[in-house]
Enzyme design. Structure first.
Site, PDB file in Angstrom:
ATOM      1  N   SER A  41       0.830  -1.197   0.000  1.00 18.16           N
ATOM      2  CA  SER A  41       0.000   0.000   0.000  1.00 18.16           C
ATOM      3  C   SER A  41       0.873   1.260   0.000  1.00 18.16           C
ATOM      4  O   SER A  41       1.713   1.422  -0.870  1.00 18.16           O
ATOM      5  CB  SER A  41      -0.968  -0.048   1.197  1.00 18.16           C
ATOM      6  N   ASP A 155      -5.696  -3.695  -2.249  1.00 16.89           N
ATOM      7  CA  ASP A 155      -4.637  -3.366  -1.299  1.00 16.89           C
ATOM      8  C   ASP A 155      -3.942  -4.612  -0.732  1.00 16.89           C
ATOM      9  O   ASP A 155      -4.593  -5.556  -0.282  1.00 16.89           O
ATOM     10  CB  ASP A 155      -5.244  -2.556  -0.152  1.00 16.89           C
TER      11      ASP A 155
END
Length: 312
Positions: A41, A155
């Site tokens: 991320s 993510d």
């Protein structure tokens, strides 16, 4: 003696991830330069800036960004599986010069994403680095999924929030890991906080909510109505109960999930040195607090220098 091959695992954490800039700055100043960088991320975004030699540019942007500049990155597209489409983030990376193929850089790099269909973690080690970052930052409910090689990716924090295992697989002999979420769970809704007076939503959350309504209705919410509406929809209802709002629920739910996954993964795959910056007071989208986050990243390295020196 030859120095060990150093790996740096940069964890997920949205705006708190700007602390990774301070971590890298402090490591470099201490003479510790990672040979392998793996990020999840926001960790993938900062890690990409480092391997591309553009960390200074990212730091300059982060430290000078206004809330208006942050809002410009939030290209709301409700029909694409998230509030934010992510194209403006890609444009920012390209503008900073973070856009070459991963395999062209001297430092080994991997961005971690999660396959939306199978739930498996995906290590992105080839192809344009900005596409890998775009997939890794696709936070569910906020940023829309990215498609790479026919797979819809979200993510990496859903599967591997602090990618120690990826560093080890890429040949790192000493691994430094950064966990951004170590002090979050259990603090955000504590007794003292819920008894405190409600606070107004940030300008970023207000503008995000205004854009969401615009997508639904096709009209822009007037300024006089935008902030009160955001108070009701996103934050704490003024003068009434201290029930959490939409972004609070979403953020803390993700924090709880990632905290459990992180603890499990780190127990089985411990790094040599674990850095845990104290960032519990920085919210999901508070990217305008870069100075605080970067300073805390630096502090976490300085605090751990005795342990780091034992290995490197």
């Amino acid at each position: 003696m030859a120095h060990p091959r150093i790996g740096l695992a940069l964890g997920s954490g949205s705006a708190r991830g700007l602390a990774h800039i301070g971590v890298l700055d402090a490591l470099i100043e201490a003479g510790i330069r990672p040979d392998v960088v793996c990020g999840t991320s926001i960790g993938a975004l900062v890690g990409a800036a480092y391997v591309a030699g553009r960390l200074d540019g990212l730091r300059d942007w982060a430290e000078t960004a206004t809330w208006r500049q942050v809002v410009r990155l939030m290209d709301v597209r409700l029909s694409r599986g998230g509030l934010i489409d992510g194209r403006q983030v890609v444009a920012l990376l390209r503008g900073l010069g973070i856009d070459a193929p991963i395999e062209s850089y001297d430092t080994r790099f991997a961005a971690v994403a999660t396959d939306l269909a199978s739930g498996r973690e995906v290590w992105l080690q080839t192809g344009p680095i900005l596409e890998a970052v775009r997939a890794s930052i696709a936070l569910p409910g906020i940023v829309s999924p990215a498609q790479i090689d026919g797979k819809w990716l979200v993510d990496g924090g859903l599967s591997n929030p602090v990618p120690v295992s990826v560093c080890r697989a890429l040949g790192a002999e000493v691994i430094i890991a950064v966990n951004l979420n170590g002090d979050l769970v259990g603090r955000r809704f504590d007794k003292a906080r819920t008894q405190a007076a409600p606070v107004a939503p940030s300008r970023v959350s207000t503008e995000l909510f205004r854009r969401m309504l615009g997508q639904v209705s096709g009209t822009r919410l007037p300024d006089a109505l935008a902030e009160p509406a955001a108070e009701i929809a996103l934050d704490l209802p003024p003068g009434k109960s201290a029930a959490p709002g939409y972004l609070d629920v979403l953020a803390n739910s993700l924090n709880i999930m990632q905290d459990h996954i992180t603890r499990t993964r780190l127990a089985g795959e411990p790094p040599h040195v674990l850095l845990v910056p104290r960032l519990g007071n920085i919210g999901l989208l508070e990217f305008t607090r870069a100075h605080e986050a970067i300073a805390e990243g630096r502090h976490s390295v300085q605090h751990a220098l005795p342990a780091l020196k034992r290995y490197v």
